[in-house]
Scaffold this active site. Structure first.
Site, PDB file in Angstrom:
ATOM      1  N   TYR A 157       3.573   2.410   2.942  1.00 25.56           N
ATOM      2  CA  TYR A 157       2.406   1.649   3.401  1.00 25.56           C
ATOM      3  C   TYR A 157       1.171   2.469   3.054  1.00 25.56           C
ATOM      4  O   TYR A 157       1.238   3.690   2.885  1.00 25.56           O
ATOM      5  CB  TYR A 157       2.472   1.278   4.872  1.00 25.56           C
TER       6      TYR A 157
ATOM      7  N   GLU B 231       3.086   0.455  -3.175  1.00 21.54           N
ATOM      8  CA  GLU B 231       2.213   0.619  -2.002  1.00 21.54           C
ATOM      9  C   GLU B 231       1.979  -0.763  -1.375  1.00 21.54           C
ATOM     10  O   GLU B 231       1.557  -1.700  -2.055  1.00 21.54           O
ATOM     11  CB  GLU B 231       0.866   1.229  -2.404  1.00 21.54           C
TER      12      GLU B 231
END
Length: 257
Positions: free
Chosen positions: A37, A101
């Site tokens: 994240y 990501e």
């Protein structure tokens, strides 16, 4: 990004190039996908940071909360996403992996849920990468798996079970938490050595010393964060050990490349 600015995955809408990449070590072919994240409050700030030469960080793909996907680094190149990390004997995880990501404020932002549209895109993107690069299910991992203690993303709220049901990653139903024998910091002896050997067999970076030290606690917590998220305390209780045993037993047999 070298060559035509077309994304390599059909799941990505376009290329938004980051300068932060290099050669994969000894021409290493990626056979892992590592999920992260962003851990920042703003999606746009996170994206700009991954593309800023000052940051020295990047990933191959960026997934917005609404499910849009951008490619930042060519898949054949070594993006700078995993940092100091280790998995199954390799200490250059960046050379061995493709990094994704996922825009999410993470622990600093109180662990907000991942929207369905975003998870659908993560599933589609990971499936596509895994198919093209022949990534085994058990090598779709959390950043926290390859950097226990140092990293905690994508976090215990990340829906690994949903990914597995869609054909992404390796997962078993976690064993229920119950009272009984457990191992924790300071314990030592053959049972601790056997436990460490099980974690090492699965791929975690752990010394088989027979001493339940701080590093062992970090590995146990990382495992819990991915595979038994109901309680993350670094204590190897029966639920944790049974879940690990089941994962090892149900790991798919390696296929010939």
């Amino acid at each position: 990004m070298h060559g035509p600015l077309n994304p390599e995955s059909p799941v990505a809408a376009k290329v938004f190039p980051s300068p932060n990449h290099g050669e994969r070590k000894e021409g290493r072919r990626p056979d892992m996908v590592i999920l992260h994240y962003t851990g920042m409050a703003s999606e746009s700030e996170a994206l700009q940071w991954l593309c800023n030469p000052v940051s020295q960080v990047s990933a191959h793909y960026f997934v917005f909360e609404d499910g849009r996907v951008l490619q930042l680094v060519p898949e054949a190149r070594r993006a700078w996403h995993a940092g100091r990390s280790w998995w199954n004997g390799e200490d250059d995880t960046n050379s061995a992996s493709i990094g994704i990501e996922i825009a999410n404020a993470g622990h600093p932002g109180g662990l907000p849920p991942f929207p369905d549209a975003q998870i659908e895109s993560v599933i589609a993107l990971t499936k596509d990468i895994a198919t093209r690069w022949r990534v085994p299910a058990e090598r779709v991992l959390a950043h926290s798996d390859v950097a226990p203690g140092r990293k905690v993303d994508p976090g215990e709220k990340f829906p690994w079970e949903v990914l597995h049901e869609a054909g992404v990653g390796h997962w078993v139903k976690p064993a229920s938490i119950q009272d009984g024998r457990f191992f924790s910091r300071g314990d030592r002896g053959m049972p601790v050595e056997a436990l460490q050997a099980m974690f090492a067999m699965y791929g975690y970076g752990i010394k088989i010393s027979g001493v339940f030290d701080e590093d062992t606690e970090k590995v146990v917590a990382a495992f819990q964060r991915h595979f038994r998220p109901e309680r993350i305390d670094g204590v190897a209780d029966a639920s944790t050990i049974i879940t690990l045993r089941d994962l090892i037993a149900k790991r798919p047999a390696p296929t010939a490349s």
